[in-house]
Motif scaffolding. Structure first.
Motif, mmCIF file in Angstrom:
data_model
loop_
_atom_site.group_PDB
_atom_site.id
_atom_site.type_symbol
_atom_site.label_atom_id
_atom_site.label_comp_id
_atom_site.label_asym_id
_atom_site.label_seq_id
_atom_site.Cartn_x
_atom_site.Cartn_y
_atom_site.Cartn_z
ATOM 1 N N MET A 97 0.817 -1.201 0.000
ATOM 2 C CA MET A 97 0.000 0.000 0.000
ATOM 3 C C MET A 97 0.860 1.264 0.000
ATOM 4 N N PHE A 98 1.951 1.235 0.720
ATOM 5 C CA PHE A 98 2.801 2.426 0.827
ATOM 6 C C PHE A 98 4.084 2.249 0.012
ATOM 7 N N ASP A 99 3.945 1.594 -1.130
ATOM 8 C CA ASP A 99 5.103 1.323 -1.974
ATOM 9 C C ASP A 99 5.019 2.032 -3.324
ATOM 10 N N ARG A 100 4.115 2.996 -3.401
ATOM 11 C CA ARG A 100 3.962 3.730 -4.654
ATOM 12 C C ARG A 100 3.712 5.211 -4.361
ATOM 13 N N GLU A 101 3.818 5.978 -5.413
ATOM 14 C CA GLU A 101 3.582 7.417 -5.307
ATOM 15 C C GLU A 101 2.147 7.683 -4.854
ATOM 16 N N TYR A 102 1.985 8.722 -4.049
ATOM 17 C CA TYR A 102 0.654 9.127 -3.595
ATOM 18 C C TYR A 102 0.400 10.548 -4.077
ATOM 19 N N SER A 103 -0.799 10.796 -4.589
ATOM 20 C CA SER A 103 -1.141 12.134 -5.073
ATOM 21 C C SER A 103 -2.368 12.660 -4.353
ATOM 22 N N PHE A 104 -2.252 13.878 -3.853
ATOM 23 C CA PHE A 104 -3.413 14.624 -3.399
ATOM 24 C C PHE A 104 -3.946 15.333 -4.636
ATOM 25 N N ARG A 105 -5.270 15.331 -4.807
ATOM 26 C CA ARG A 105 -5.852 15.948 -5.999
ATOM 27 C C ARG A 105 -6.908 16.974 -5.622
ATOM 28 N N GLY A 106 -7.173 17.845 -6.574
ATOM 29 C CA GLY A 106 -8.253 18.815 -6.427
ATOM 30 C C GLY A 106 -8.106 19.689 -5.196
ATOM 31 N N LYS A 107 -9.214 19.835 -4.473
ATOM 32 C CA LYS A 107 -9.203 20.716 -3.305
ATOM 33 C C LYS A 107 -8.220 20.247 -2.244
ATOM 34 N N HIS A 108 -8.005 18.938 -2.132
ATOM 35 C CA HIS A 108 -7.056 18.436 -1.135
ATOM 36 C C HIS A 108 -5.621 18.810 -1.504
ATOM 37 N N SER A 109 -5.339 18.849 -2.792
ATOM 38 C CA SER A 109 -4.033 19.317 -3.249
ATOM 39 C C SER A 109 -3.816 20.770 -2.839
ATOM 40 N N GLU A 110 -4.820 21.601 -3.076
ATOM 41 C CA GLU A 110 -4.718 23.011 -2.692
ATOM 42 C C GLU A 110 -4.518 23.152 -1.184
ATOM 43 N N MET A 111 -5.228 22.351 -0.416
ATOM 44 C CA MET A 111 -5.105 22.419 1.044
ATOM 45 C C MET A 111 -3.712 22.016 1.498
ATOM 46 N N VAL A 112 -3.180 20.934 0.929
ATOM 47 C CA VAL A 112 -1.841 20.468 1.313
ATOM 48 C C VAL A 112 -0.791 21.499 0.920
ATOM 49 N N ILE A 113 -0.945 22.095 -0.244
ATOM 50 C CA ILE A 113 0.004 23.129 -0.685
ATOM 51 C C ILE A 113 -0.001 24.296 0.303
ATOM 52 N N LYS A 114 -1.163 24.684 0.772
ATOM 53 C CA LYS A 114 -1.233 25.783 1.744
ATOM 54 C C LYS A 114 -0.704 25.356 3.120
ATOM 55 N N LEU A 115 -0.965 24.112 3.510
ATOM 56 C CA LEU A 115 -0.449 23.626 4.798
ATOM 57 C C LEU A 115 1.075 23.543 4.808
ATOM 58 N N THR A 116 1.678 23.297 3.646
ATOM 59 C CA THR A 116 3.138 23.203 3.564
ATOM 60 C C THR A 116 3.780 24.500 3.086
ATOM 61 N N GLY A 117 2.981 25.487 2.763
ATOM 62 C CA GLY A 117 3.504 26.750 2.255
ATOM 63 C C GLY A 117 4.169 27.585 3.336
ATOM 64 N N GLU A 118 5.032 28.463 2.890
ATOM 65 C CA GLU A 118 5.731 29.345 3.821
ATOM 66 C C GLU A 118 4.898 30.579 4.137
ATOM 67 N N PHE A 119 5.066 31.059 5.363
ATOM 68 C CA PHE A 119 4.491 32.332 5.764
ATOM 69 C C PHE A 119 5.574 33.080 6.520
ATOM 70 N N THR A 120 5.449 34.391 6.559
ATOM 71 C CA THR A 120 6.477 35.194 7.217
ATOM 72 C C THR A 120 5.956 35.745 8.530
ATOM 73 N N LEU A 121 6.865 35.841 9.459
ATOM 74 C CA LEU A 121 6.596 36.485 10.736
ATOM 75 C C LEU A 121 7.599 37.617 10.888
ATOM 76 N N THR A 122 7.104 38.762 11.268
ATOM 77 C CA THR A 122 7.941 39.947 11.416
ATOM 78 C C THR A 122 7.960 40.362 12.874
ATOM 79 N N SER A 123 9.134 40.741 13.341
ATOM 80 C CA SER A 123 9.241 41.205 14.722
ATOM 81 C C SER A 123 8.438 42.495 14.889
ATOM 82 N N GLU A 124 8.108 42.812 16.119
ATOM 83 C CA GLU A 124 7.276 43.993 16.395
ATOM 84 C C GLU A 124 7.897 45.279 15.861
#
Length: 178
Positions: A1-28
């Motif tokens: 089962m875990f011996d092949r490529e796995y793809s997130f598709r559609g809305k789940h792909s967009e969600m994963v991309i945002k969950l792994t995306g970078e965001f910036t934090l700026t000091s006060e």
């Protein structure tokens, strides 16, 4: 089962991309800017999502719409981490009384290697449901991702009465607040 490529598709792909995306934090004072991400890799989301999906009793179907594209986890990453993935799979098969009320059959699925396509689809539905829960709680609530993470952990702690030290989480969040 875990011996092949796995793809997130559609809305789940967009969600994963945002969950792994970078965001910036700026000091006060605005002089120090750092980039962070909630998850470093798609695999990190994939590893946590089925547990979250199961605990929140959230399942989702594969989104087959063309929008959102896809994002992948390569086969070598899956195979190199198959012990952790199999542990998650076995844990869910063992605990999922809703889909299999017979404890002997749950034990067979978890420990005797009796797998079938329906169980794999069930596991994947928990993965996708977990992605949705993570996205809704960590990204969709607001753009203050650190506060979202803190709120999610606090809700999780209250929901499952685990021993999460809130002071330690706050200290860590304050270190990342710039």
């Amino acid at each position: 089962m875990f011996d092949r490529e796995y793809s997130f598709r559609g809305k789940h792909s967009e969600m994963v991309i945002k969950l792994t995306g970078e965001f910036t934090l700026t000091s006060e004072d605005g002089t120090n800017v750092k980039k962070h991400s909630l998850f470093k890799r798609n695999f990190d989301v994939y590893l946590l999502a089925p547990i979250v999906g199961f605990l929140y009793n959230r399942k989702a179907d594969i989104d087959t719409t063309p929008q959102g594209g896809s994002t992948k986890i390569w086969a070598d990453i899956q195979m190199n981490n198959s012990d952790d993935l199999n542990f998650n799979y076995k844990l869910i098969m063992l605990l999922d009384k809703e889909n299999e009320p017979d404890p002997e059959k749950r034990i067979d699925k978890a420990f005797r290697g009796i797998k079938n396509e329906a169980d794999e689809q069930l596991y994947n539905s928990y993965v996708l449901g977990g992605v949705e829960v993570l996205y809704e709680n960590l990204i969709d609530k607001s753009s203050d991702y650190i506060a979202n993470l803190y709120d999610f952990l606090e809700t999780f702690e209250n929901r499952y009465n685990t021993d999460v030290n809130v002071d330690d989480v706050l200290k860590m969040a304050r270190k990342l607040s710039y």
